[in-house]
Write a protein that holds these residues in place. Sequence first.
Motif, PDB file in Angstrom:
ATOM      1  N   ALA A 184       0.920  -1.432  -0.140  1.00 40.39           N
ATOM      2  CA  ALA A 184       0.015   0.247   0.095  1.00 40.39           C
ATOM      3  C   ALA A 184       1.158   1.072   0.160  1.00 40.39           C
ATOM      4  O   ALA A 184       1.592   1.447   0.635  1.00 40.39           O
ATOM      5  CB  ALA A 184      -0.948   0.110   1.713  1.00 40.39           C
ATOM      6  N   VAL A 185       0.844   2.346  -1.106  1.00 40.11           N
ATOM      7  CA  VAL A 185       1.384   3.463  -1.415  1.00 40.11           C
ATOM      8  C   VAL A 185       0.979   4.165  -0.665  1.00 40.11           C
ATOM      9  O   VAL A 185      -0.535   4.561  -0.975  1.00 40.11           O
ATOM     10  CB  VAL A 185       1.993   3.021  -2.560  1.00 40.11           C
ATOM     11  CG1 VAL A 185       2.999   4.919  -2.893  1.00 40.11           C
ATOM     12  CG2 VAL A 185       2.307   2.106  -3.797  1.00 40.11           C
ATOM     13  N   VAL A 186       0.955   5.187  -0.185  1.00 35.54           N
ATOM     14  CA  VAL A 186       0.710   6.287   1.333  1.00 35.54           C
ATOM     15  C   VAL A 186       1.033   7.444   0.283  1.00 35.54           C
ATOM     16  O   VAL A 186       1.345   8.314   0.483  1.00 35.54           O
ATOM     17  CB  VAL A 186       0.789   6.175   2.552  1.00 35.54           C
ATOM     18  CG1 VAL A 186      -0.283   7.215   3.147  1.00 35.54           C
ATOM     19  CG2 VAL A 186       0.974   5.010   2.874  1.00 35.54           C
ATOM     20  N   SER A 239      -3.874  13.470   2.673  1.00 33.47           N
ATOM     21  CA  SER A 239      -2.889  12.074   3.520  1.00 33.47           C
ATOM     22  C   SER A 239      -2.896  11.684   4.398  1.00 33.47           C
ATOM     23  O   SER A 239      -2.341  10.669   4.487  1.00 33.47           O
ATOM     24  CB  SER A 239      -1.649  12.804   3.237  1.00 33.47           C
ATOM     25  OG  SER A 239      -1.990  14.387   4.440  1.00 33.47           O
ATOM     26  N   HIS A 240      -3.833  12.204   5.384  1.00 38.74           N
ATOM     27  CA  HIS A 240      -4.470  11.542   6.937  1.00 38.74           C
ATOM     28  C   HIS A 240      -5.235  11.005   6.147  1.00 38.74           C
ATOM     29  O   HIS A 240      -5.173   9.907   7.054  1.00 38.74           O
ATOM     30  CB  HIS A 240      -5.486  12.957   7.207  1.00 38.74           C
ATOM     31  CG  HIS A 240      -4.405  13.776   8.008  1.00 38.74           C
ATOM     32  ND1 HIS A 240      -3.199  13.550   8.568  1.00 38.74           N
ATOM     33  CD2 HIS A 240      -4.588  15.056   7.519  1.00 38.74           C
ATOM     34  CE1 HIS A 240      -3.240  14.947   9.328  1.00 38.74           C
ATOM     35  NE2 HIS A 240      -3.440  15.660   8.715  1.00 38.74           N
ATOM     36  N   SER A 262       3.856  11.279  -0.183  1.00 38.95           N
ATOM     37  CA  SER A 262       4.443  12.499  -0.325  1.00 38.95           C
ATOM     38  C   SER A 262       3.823  13.009   0.618  1.00 38.95           C
ATOM     39  O   SER A 262       2.934  14.398   0.911  1.00 38.95           O
ATOM     40  CB  SER A 262       4.466  12.938  -1.252  1.00 38.95           C
ATOM     41  OG  SER A 262       2.679  12.884  -2.301  1.00 38.95           O
ATOM     42  N   LEU A 263       4.076  12.828   2.239  1.00 33.44           N
ATOM     43  CA  LEU A 263       3.090  13.121   3.000  1.00 33.44           C
ATOM     44  C   LEU A 263       4.192  13.565   4.670  1.00 33.44           C
ATOM     45  O   LEU A 263       5.371  12.847   4.088  1.00 33.44           O
ATOM     46  CB  LEU A 263       2.197  12.277   3.707  1.00 33.44           C
ATOM     47  CG  LEU A 263       2.008  10.708   4.435  1.00 33.44           C
ATOM     48  CD1 LEU A 263       0.686  10.256   4.512  1.00 33.44           C
ATOM     49  CD2 LEU A 263       2.836   9.709   3.448  1.00 33.44           C
ATOM     50  N   HIS A 264       4.303  13.781   4.739  1.00 29.99           N
ATOM     51  CA  HIS A 264       5.184  13.623   6.296  1.00 29.99           C
ATOM     52  C   HIS A 264       5.405  12.378   7.029  1.00 29.99           C
ATOM     53  O   HIS A 264       4.080  11.776   7.109  1.00 29.99           O
ATOM     54  CB  HIS A 264       4.854  14.819   7.625  1.00 29.99           C
ATOM     55  CG  HIS A 264       4.858  16.105   7.136  1.00 29.99           C
ATOM     56  ND1 HIS A 264       5.963  16.980   6.381  1.00 29.99           N
ATOM     57  CD2 HIS A 264       3.884  17.304   5.783  1.00 29.99           C
ATOM     58  CE1 HIS A 264       6.091  17.582   6.269  1.00 29.99           C
ATOM     59  NE2 HIS A 264       5.137  18.296   5.575  1.00 29.99           N
ATOM     60  N   THR A 265       5.981  12.596   7.284  1.00 27.49           N
ATOM     61  CA  THR A 265       6.745  11.293   8.308  1.00 27.49           C
ATOM     62  C   THR A 265       5.015  10.712   9.686  1.00 27.49           C
ATOM     63  O   THR A 265       4.458   9.868   9.841  1.00 27.49           O
ATOM     64  CB  THR A 265       7.687  10.872   8.711  1.00 27.49           C
ATOM     65  OG1 THR A 265       8.619  10.985   7.735  1.00 27.49           O
ATOM     66  CG2 THR A 265       8.027   9.605   9.535  1.00 27.49           C
ATOM     67  N   SER A 439      12.881   9.425   3.062  1.00 27.07           N
ATOM     68  CA  SER A 439      12.716  11.186   2.790  1.00 27.07           C
ATOM     69  C   SER A 439      11.827  11.418   1.484  1.00 27.07           C
ATOM     70  O   SER A 439      11.908  11.020   0.600  1.00 27.07           O
ATOM     71  CB  SER A 439      13.945  11.561   2.433  1.00 27.07           C
ATOM     72  OG  SER A 439      13.780  13.066   2.983  1.00 27.07           O
ATOM     73  N   ARG A 440      11.281  12.662   1.352  1.00 27.60           N
ATOM     74  CA  ARG A 440      10.572  13.304   0.376  1.00 27.60           C
ATOM     75  C   ARG A 440      11.363  12.911  -0.849  1.00 27.60           C
ATOM     76  O   ARG A 440      11.536  13.207  -2.005  1.00 27.60           O
ATOM     77  CB  ARG A 440       9.512  14.452   0.987  1.00 27.60           C
ATOM     78  CG  ARG A 440       8.016  14.108   1.797  1.00 27.60           C
ATOM     79  CD  ARG A 440       7.325  15.206   1.331  1.00 27.60           C
ATOM     80  NE  ARG A 440       8.165  15.654   3.090  1.00 27.60           N
ATOM     81  CZ  ARG A 440       7.996  16.624   3.930  1.00 27.60           C
ATOM     82  NH1 ARG A 440       6.741  17.733   3.343  1.00 27.60           N
ATOM     83  NH2 ARG A 440       8.424  17.132   4.852  1.00 27.60           N
TER      84      ARG A 440
END
Length: 466
Positions: A184-186, A239-240, A262-265, A439-440
Amino acid sequence: MTPAATQYIENCTFDEIQVGDCARIARTLRPEDIHLFAAMSGDVNPTHVDVEFARSSQFREVVGHSMWGSTLISTVLGTEFPGPGTVYVSQGLNFWRPITIGDTVTITVTCREKFDHNSHIIFDCLAVNQDGLKVIDGTAEVLAPSEKIKRPRMHLPDVRINDRELRYRHLLSVSAGLSPIPIAVVHPCDRESLAGPIQAAQAGLVVPILVGPEAKIRATAEQNDLDLKGFRIVDVPHSHAAAEAAVALCRDGSAEALMKGSLHTDELMTEVIRGLRTGRRISHVFLADVPTYPHPLMITDAAIIIEPTLEDKVDIIKNAIELAHMLGLEQPKVAILSAVETVTSKIRSTIDAAALCKMADRGQIQGALLDGPLAFDNAVSLVAAKTKGILSAVAGNADILVVPDLESGNMVAKQLEYLADALMAGVVLGARVPIVLTSRADTAETRTASCAVVQLMAHRKREARA
């Protein structure tokens, strides 16, 4: 040749050379010679650089460039006999058999004829391999020097062959022969985070399930000429929601791994902790292939736990050891890093290192050799370790570097990547499924290499359940 003679390069003049005089050198062909010659000349004939192609060729193995052997003739003429001041006029050569890796070629040039009116000399040239078989023969005509020349021998810089593509393929090979796993790619909503899983799918590592705003994912693909044909997309508004939906896919078994887009860790890890946590502390490992180090390095934890406690470090080490075992290291060498190699109450990481080593002695941490505290240089350099009088099976040859905290670990990993051209893979351990956490700014190459690692981990988990 005496040591003093090797400091100078000296010629033989036209008048000094007699018919029948000769000189010779010997060289052994190494793989890096082939790669360097190919890089310098641009000759990337697959006979020389493509192992798979070479196996099906008439020689059944990679062979050296024919002109590599001929340059050795030039080496004799230009540096030994006649030496400095020699000018090539012409050369004619015959190539009788290939030079393969490991062959030792002996070059002999023999004065055949001299011409007083123009100071030209014709040399017979012969190259034979270690079995005495003729590899090259022919003639060379040169303008020989008329004046004696003796110069200090120039010391050339060391040349390293950094075959990034070869190292990348080596990273991917950790899961060779395994079937692709659903991942699953978030929120893959920029070029690299979308190109990574697509590239990994093309390499046969994963079957991506793209979780995020469908319109945004498709727009990203169109803008970057990426083909989404055959990929499942789970459409969510942001993203959430993508993190929540991806974790749910892992919980119900639809996906066997998770991949950050492409979301924050912290967005992703909040959902991971809520839905995929186990009894083990979750931690992160960078797997680094560094050109100047003889084997891959694991660096942990450099992305999840900011200031790990002693108990946290126990789980960090156990997670890394389990991954090392999956990668085929039966007893990985674990270096617990600090700024110094002596225990002092003024630096907490040295106290932690001493405690962790004692825990390993008492069987609380198993499956690896631990040593620490070790400064970074002592962990990766045998010379540094010996200089400081450190006797250890780990020092100078570490497989796993356990860093004091996230800041130091992240700096070590990024310095290796950006200053030492290390190839990196990043995975999260200790959760119910393996997680690609990059990392992004990381490239699709890094994300694909990370997919190879989690593919291996997912298969090992299947085996453990069977």
